[in-house]
Design a protein around this motif. Structure first.
Motif, mmCIF file in Angstrom:
data_model
loop_
_atom_site.group_PDB
_atom_site.id
_atom_site.type_symbol
_atom_site.label_atom_id
_atom_site.label_comp_id
_atom_site.label_asym_id
_atom_site.label_seq_id
_atom_site.Cartn_x
_atom_site.Cartn_y
_atom_site.Cartn_z
ATOM 1 N N GLN A 182 -4.212 -8.032 -0.383
ATOM 2 C CA GLN A 182 -5.194 -8.930 -0.044
ATOM 3 C C GLN A 182 -4.369 -10.003 -1.025
ATOM 4 O O GLN A 182 -4.127 -11.211 -0.652
ATOM 5 C CB GLN A 182 -6.591 -8.892 -0.877
ATOM 6 C CG GLN A 182 -7.746 -10.097 -0.334
ATOM 7 C CD GLN A 182 -8.953 -9.369 -0.713
ATOM 8 O OE1 GLN A 182 -8.906 -8.197 -0.881
ATOM 9 N NE2 GLN A 182 -9.661 -10.713 -0.842
ATOM 10 N N ALA A 183 -3.980 -9.667 -2.049
ATOM 11 C CA ALA A 183 -3.334 -10.712 -3.106
ATOM 12 C C ALA A 183 -1.982 -11.209 -2.800
ATOM 13 O O ALA A 183 -2.181 -12.313 -2.408
ATOM 14 C CB ALA A 183 -3.247 -10.049 -4.705
ATOM 15 N N LEU A 184 -1.452 -9.819 -2.420
ATOM 16 C CA LEU A 184 -0.245 -10.531 -1.799
ATOM 17 C C LEU A 184 -0.110 -11.537 -0.187
ATOM 18 O O LEU A 184 0.481 -12.324 -0.338
ATOM 19 C CB LEU A 184 0.657 -8.967 -1.065
ATOM 20 C CG LEU A 184 1.649 -7.786 -1.656
ATOM 21 C CD1 LEU A 184 1.514 -7.210 -1.249
ATOM 22 C CD2 LEU A 184 2.341 -9.131 -2.549
ATOM 23 N N ASN A 185 -1.315 -11.548 0.280
ATOM 24 C CA ASN A 185 -1.293 -12.186 1.929
ATOM 25 C C ASN A 185 -1.594 -13.401 1.303
ATOM 26 O O ASN A 185 -1.271 -14.961 1.838
ATOM 27 C CB ASN A 185 -1.944 -12.089 2.261
ATOM 28 C CG ASN A 185 -1.368 -11.125 4.032
ATOM 29 O OD1 ASN A 185 -0.059 -11.132 4.083
ATOM 30 N ND2 ASN A 185 -1.671 -9.493 4.110
ATOM 31 N N ASN A 186 -2.815 -13.556 0.470
ATOM 32 C CA ASN A 186 -3.163 -15.109 -0.610
ATOM 33 C C ASN A 186 -2.202 -15.722 -1.037
ATOM 34 O O ASN A 186 -2.500 -16.345 -0.991
ATOM 35 C CB ASN A 186 -4.779 -14.428 -1.427
ATOM 36 C CG ASN A 186 -5.765 -14.205 -0.655
ATOM 37 O OD1 ASN A 186 -5.598 -14.340 0.930
ATOM 38 N ND2 ASN A 186 -6.265 -13.673 -0.858
#
Length: 361
Positions: A182-186
């Motif tokens: 989730q953090a990588l995509n955000n």
């Protein structure tokens, strides 16, 4: 502590810094009274200088000598006392001659910028060019293999897929891998890696809480997969100018600085974590042992919202900050203008210098 300084102390501190930058000799009360800028006795000025020393703004290298600015004194000077430097006609002509060059190729502009800055400021110039046309990742996927291994899948802007098998020293729960994805995509997906700064990565780490330690190794894999690690060109101009300043005549000190030029990752780390405005790093503020006793002043070059390079100078702490800041801001703004518009000249009027107070990185 800055608010402790009275207007008189501020004026005396500014006079000491200005005099020391110009001469390189410790400044005594007699020097300031001879300048006739203070209607004060030598004894009064001497007492004020002693108080500035007790507050940490001045230092006395020898008991019989005058005083010199400390790193805190320089920092207060560039933040609160430094006057705007107006580039003269000759300096503007030299800068505009480079900016009017018919080429708008970034590597040529950066190359010429370093040479001009070294000549104009009489300090060693540093110019950095980021590579162009780099892939971005549009989507990340994280798939657990076992509690110490997972598969990272990166879908790139050219529709290719890159995968990396990543091993962790400590077990990672599936919840942590979901939060990582989730953090990588955000934070990273769709973003040019050239714009990913250290503060940005620290923000990403905080968003992951106790799994924040995954960010550093994963980002290394991402940079490696996209071929980012060796695609920055660092150019050093005017290294010989260091020898014009007593601060660099010590063989050990000079060797440390020259060695840092070879280990360019240390310089790149400083540039990547900096603000977009002019950055002034004084002495230990640089965070690099080889640069203790030196100042680094630089500014990123921003084209279409992306950092494509940087230009700056390295010199002693008693640097002519006002002139350096004006020249760097003017030159970087001219390069940005040349690259951001179809007009290739990039010539600016002197009013476009728009100097503001120096900022700490």
């Amino acid at each position: 502590m800055f608010n402790e300084l009275s207007p008189r102390k501020r004026a005396i501190l500014k006079a000491v810094v200005d005099a020391y930058i110009e001469s390189g000799d410790p400044v005594g009360s007699k020097t300031l009274t001879q300048g006739r800028q203070f209607g004060l006795s030598s004894a009064t000025i001497r007492n004020e200088m002693a108080e500035l020393e007790s507050l940490g703004y001045l230092e006395q290298p020898h008991t019989s000598a005058g005083r010199v600015p400390s790193e805190s004194g320089y920092r207060f000077y560039v933040d609160s006392l430094m006057k705007e430097y107006a580039l003269n006609a000759g300096e503007l002509a030299e800068l505009n001659s480079m900016l009017k060059a018919k080429t708008a190729e970034l590597d040529k502009l950066i190359q010429n910028a370093g040479r001009v800055m070294a000549n104009l400021t009489n300090y060693t110039a540093i110019a950095v060019k980021q590579s162009e046309g780099r892939d971005t990742v549009t989507r990340f996927s994280v798939t657990p293999v076992d509690d110490r291994n997972f598969l990272l899948v990166m879908i790139c802007s050219d529709r290719s897929a890159k995968t990396r098998f990543i091993h962790t020293e400590n077990p990672v729960e599936e919840e942590g891998l979901k939060l990582l994805e989730q953090a990588l995509n955000n934070f990273i997906a769709g973003r040019d890696l050239g714009t990913v700064t250290l503060p940005y990565l620290m923000q990403m780490e905080r968003s992951l809480g106790r799994y924040g330690n995954l960010v550093s190794p994963v980002m290394k894999f991402i940079y490696d997969a996209l071929g980012q690690t060796e695609e920055r060109d660092v150019r050093i101009d005017g290294v010989e100018k260091l020898l014009e300043y007593p601060e660099f005549l010590d063989a050990g000190k000079l060797k440390d600085v020259l060695g840092m030029f070879d280990r360019k990752n240390e310089l790149l780390g400083l540039l990547e974590s900096a603000d977009d405005d002019v950055n002034i790093c004084i002495g230990r503020e640089n965070g690099v042992e080889a640069l203790e006793g030196s100042s680094l002043v630089f500014k990123k070059i921003i084209v279409n919202g992306r950092a494509v390079g940087a230009v700056g100078v390295l010199g002693p702490c008693r640097m002519d900050y006002s002139k350096v800041v004006s020249a760097i801001r003017y030159l970087s703004k001219g390069i940005e203008h040349a690259m951001n518009t179809e007009e290739k000249g990039g010539q600016l009027s002197s009013g476009d210098s728009d100097d503001r107070k120096g900022e700490k990185a």
